[in-house]
Design a protein around this motif. Structure first.
Motif, PDB file in Angstrom:
ATOM      1  N   ARG A 153       0.855  -1.181   0.000  1.00 35.62           N
ATOM      2  CA  ARG A 153       0.000   0.000   0.000  1.00 35.62           C
ATOM      3  C   ARG A 153       0.893   1.233   0.000  1.00 35.62           C
ATOM      4  O   ARG A 153       1.904   1.251   0.710  1.00 35.62           O
ATOM      5  CB  ARG A 153      -0.892  -0.020   1.256  1.00 35.62           C
ATOM      6  CG  ARG A 153      -2.198   0.744   1.119  1.00 35.62           C
ATOM      7  CD  ARG A 153      -3.049   0.521   2.337  1.00 35.62           C
ATOM      8  NE  ARG A 153      -4.291   1.302   2.281  1.00 35.62           N
ATOM      9  CZ  ARG A 153      -4.995   1.632   3.340  1.00 35.62           C
ATOM     10  NH1 ARG A 153      -4.588   1.259   4.544  1.00 35.62           N
ATOM     11  NH2 ARG A 153      -6.098   2.335   3.223  1.00 35.62           N
ATOM     12  N   SER A 157       1.457  -0.041   5.199  1.00 32.50           N
ATOM     13  CA  SER A 157       1.388  -1.443   4.781  1.00 32.50           C
ATOM     14  C   SER A 157       0.175  -2.155   5.365  1.00 32.50           C
ATOM     15  O   SER A 157      -0.303  -3.144   4.813  1.00 32.50           O
ATOM     16  CB  SER A 157       2.672  -2.175   5.201  1.00 32.50           C
ATOM     17  OG  SER A 157       2.829  -2.136   6.613  1.00 32.50           O
ATOM     18  N   VAL A 158      -0.337  -1.656   6.496  1.00 30.56           N
ATOM     19  CA  VAL A 158      -1.515  -2.268   7.114  1.00 30.56           C
ATOM     20  C   VAL A 158      -2.768  -1.636   6.530  1.00 30.56           C
ATOM     21  O   VAL A 158      -2.876  -0.417   6.428  1.00 30.56           O
ATOM     22  CB  VAL A 158      -1.486  -2.071   8.646  1.00 30.56           C
ATOM     23  CG1 VAL A 158      -2.767  -2.597   9.283  1.00 30.56           C
ATOM     24  CG2 VAL A 158      -0.270  -2.772   9.243  1.00 30.56           C
ATOM     25  N   ASP A 159      -3.730  -2.473   6.137  1.00 29.94           N
ATOM     26  CA  ASP A 159      -4.990  -1.981   5.573  1.00 29.94           C
ATOM     27  C   ASP A 159      -6.084  -2.147   6.614  1.00 29.94           C
ATOM     28  O   ASP A 159      -6.478  -3.266   6.951  1.00 29.94           O
ATOM     29  CB  ASP A 159      -5.329  -2.758   4.297  1.00 29.94           C
ATOM     30  CG  ASP A 159      -6.415  -2.088   3.469  1.00 29.94           C
ATOM     31  OD1 ASP A 159      -7.361  -1.543   4.070  1.00 29.94           O
ATOM     32  OD2 ASP A 159      -6.331  -2.120   2.233  1.00 29.94           O
ATOM     33  N   GLU A 160      -6.577  -1.024   7.121  1.00 27.68           N
ATOM     34  CA  GLU A 160      -7.549  -1.035   8.212  1.00 27.68           C
ATOM     35  C   GLU A 160      -8.902  -1.614   7.812  1.00 27.68           C
ATOM     36  O   GLU A 160      -9.722  -1.950   8.675  1.00 27.68           O
ATOM     37  CB  GLU A 160      -7.739   0.386   8.761  1.00 27.68           C
ATOM     38  CG  GLU A 160      -8.448   1.369   7.835  1.00 27.68           C
ATOM     39  CD  GLU A 160      -7.559   1.939   6.744  1.00 27.68           C
ATOM     40  OE1 GLU A 160      -8.078   2.691   5.902  1.00 27.68           O
ATOM     41  OE2 GLU A 160      -6.345   1.628   6.720  1.00 27.68           O
ATOM     42  N   GLU A 187       0.216 -13.862   0.185  1.00 25.79           N
ATOM     43  CA  GLU A 187       0.707 -12.853   1.125  1.00 25.79           C
ATOM     44  C   GLU A 187       1.893 -13.377   1.924  1.00 25.79           C
ATOM     45  O   GLU A 187       2.896 -12.666   2.111  1.00 25.79           O
ATOM     46  CB  GLU A 187      -0.413 -12.432   2.076  1.00 25.79           C
ATOM     47  CG  GLU A 187       0.031 -11.362   3.075  1.00 25.79           C
ATOM     48  CD  GLU A 187      -1.040 -11.046   4.114  1.00 25.79           C
ATOM     49  OE1 GLU A 187      -1.286  -9.856   4.356  1.00 25.79           O
ATOM     50  OE2 GLU A 187      -1.609 -11.997   4.686  1.00 25.79           O
ATOM     51  N   GLU A 195       8.516  -7.347   3.760  1.00 29.37           N
ATOM     52  CA  GLU A 195       7.491  -7.275   4.809  1.00 29.37           C
ATOM     53  C   GLU A 195       6.438  -6.208   4.562  1.00 29.37           C
ATOM     54  O   GLU A 195       5.378  -6.211   5.189  1.00 29.37           O
ATOM     55  CB  GLU A 195       8.151  -7.038   6.162  1.00 29.37           C
ATOM     56  CG  GLU A 195       8.882  -5.715   6.285  1.00 29.37           C
ATOM     57  CD  GLU A 195       9.511  -5.522   7.657  1.00 29.37           C
ATOM     58  OE1 GLU A 195       9.977  -4.409   7.941  1.00 29.37           O
ATOM     59  OE2 GLU A 195       9.520  -6.491   8.438  1.00 29.37           O
ATOM     60  N   ARG A 196       6.698  -5.295   3.640  1.00 27.53           N
ATOM     61  CA  ARG A 196       5.715  -4.250   3.330  1.00 27.53           C
ATOM     62  C   ARG A 196       4.600  -4.758   2.416  1.00 27.53           C
ATOM     63  O   ARG A 196       3.589  -4.088   2.245  1.00 27.53           O
ATOM     64  CB  ARG A 196       6.402  -3.064   2.659  1.00 27.53           C
ATOM     65  CG  ARG A 196       7.416  -2.338   3.536  1.00 27.53           C
ATOM     66  CD  ARG A 196       8.207  -1.341   2.731  1.00 27.53           C
ATOM     67  NE  ARG A 196       8.974  -1.992   1.665  1.00 27.53           N
ATOM     68  CZ  ARG A 196       9.716  -1.352   0.768  1.00 27.53           C
ATOM     69  NH1 ARG A 196       9.788  -0.029   0.800  1.00 27.53           N
ATOM     70  NH2 ARG A 196      10.380  -2.029  -0.155  1.00 27.53           N
ATOM     71  N   LYS A 198       2.039  -6.636   2.450  1.00 23.60           N
ATOM     72  CA  LYS A 198       0.869  -7.274   3.056  1.00 23.60           C
ATOM     73  C   LYS A 198      -0.343  -7.094   2.133  1.00 23.60           C
ATOM     74  O   LYS A 198      -0.389  -6.199   1.307  1.00 23.60           O
ATOM     75  CB  LYS A 198       0.582  -6.655   4.420  1.00 23.60           C
ATOM     76  CG  LYS A 198       1.661  -6.917   5.459  1.00 23.60           C
ATOM     77  CD  LYS A 198       1.259  -6.319   6.803  1.00 23.60           C
ATOM     78  CE  LYS A 198       2.259  -6.679   7.894  1.00 23.60           C
ATOM     79  NZ  LYS A 198       3.560  -6.030   7.697  1.00 23.60           N
ATOM     80  N   ASN A 200      -3.766  -6.031   0.625  1.00 23.94           N
ATOM     81  CA  ASN A 200      -4.589  -4.843   0.735  1.00 23.94           C
ATOM     82  C   ASN A 200      -6.016  -5.145   0.277  1.00 23.94           C
ATOM     83  O   ASN A 200      -6.349  -6.287  -0.037  1.00 23.94           O
ATOM     84  CB  ASN A 200      -3.963  -3.655  -0.010  1.00 23.94           C
ATOM     85  CG  ASN A 200      -3.880  -3.876  -1.516  1.00 23.94           C
ATOM     86  OD1 ASN A 200      -4.754  -4.490  -2.124  1.00 23.94           O
ATOM     87  ND2 ASN A 200      -2.823  -3.364  -2.127  1.00 23.94           N
TER      88      ASN A 200
END
Length: 276
Positions: A153, A157-160, A187, A195-196, A198, A200
């Motif tokens: 993303r 990197s984390v998609d809420e 994934e 590690e980025r 992840k 989405n």
């Protein structure tokens, strides 16, 4: 048939298997009377029937509704919402502003393009796995040619959005499909590489849609209104502010790299021409 023959064949009439309006009497929608047979349909149910020709159950429709709801962000800073908001700021009409914003939603890095590329990859990868190809090989061969959309993303990197949609998928028991399992395995492979990368929202919704039987083209049509509900609030808020005040930039915020500041020479005042 191509050429003049195909034009003569189509001149003066429309051949259709999708539908037709008989003004004053009825409208046919994919072989059904729109008002008599389909009039009680939920709007998204009708939209999906128009795209696929198939009927979806209550649990499936609930999940598909949520795909739109969970990414309806009324934030005018987002690239497509900004277009809607700017349209409101300059007093354009809702139809013009929102249609322009939807058109902008088909962005390549973020937007409609990743949704389509994600489902295309997952459908193709599953076919290859079923034929005996190792998934690690599929992923690394794809990475050697191009990026795998649906992972990573631009900002975080984390998609809420993922936990909420996954929770609903579990609640309606639509989280056990092969494409979703494959998406999580992809994934794991990608995160081991970087590690980025992840998962989405594009990959999650693509996997869920693939498990519901969507083709690439069907999912492309389905995702068009994905961001729509967040656009209208941006348009309305901007239209209620003074015109032209959305995201103004002062000259100090412009990085100018052209010619340096110059002194303008005053024009020499010439006497008027004498009368003849």
């Amino acid at each position: 048939m191509t050429g003049p023959g195909s034009l003569r064949e189509s001149a003066g009439r429309l051949k259709t298997w999708m539908g037709q309006c008989f003004v004053g009497t009825r409208t046919v929608f994919r072989g059904h009377d729109l008002h008599a047979d389909l009039g009680a349909m939920d709007w998204i149910e009708l939209y999906l029937f128009g795209i696929t020709g198939r009927r979806f159950g209550a649990a499936q429709l609930r999940l598909l509704h949520a795909m739109w709801v969970h990414t309806s962000y009324p934030d005018a800073r987002l690239w497509n919402n900004r277009v809607a908001a700017l349209a409101g700021s300059v007093r354009s009409t809702p139809a013009l502003g929102i249609s322009a914003a939807i058109g902008m939603s088909e962005a390549v890095i973020y937007g409609g393009h990743p949704f389509v590329r994600a489902i295309d990859f997952l459908l193709a990868a599953r076919r290859q796995v079923e034929q005996g190809t190792d998934l690690h090989r599929i992923v690394h061969e794809e990475l050697a040619q191009r990026r795998i959309f649906g992972y990573g993303r631009p900002i975080a990197s984390v998609d809420e959005r993922l936990p909420w949609l996954l929770r609903l998928a579990r609640d309606v028991e639509l989280d056990r499909g092969p494409h979703l399992a494959l998406a999580f395995e992809v994934e794991r492979i990608l995160v081991a590489h970087d590690e980025r990368l992840k998962m989405n929202y594009a990959a999650l919704t693509a996997a869920l849609a693939a498990d519901l039987g969507f083709s690439v083209t069907e999912f492309h049509h389905f995702q068009v209104p994905t961001f729509l509900a967040g656009m209208t609030p941006c348009f309305i808020e901007a239209s209620e502010r003074p015109a032209g005040t959305l995201f103004p930039l002062s000259c100090a915020h412009v990085s100018y790299e052209g010619p340096a500041k110059r002194r303008w020479r005053a024009l020499v005042q010439r006497p008027p021409n004498p009368l003849p």
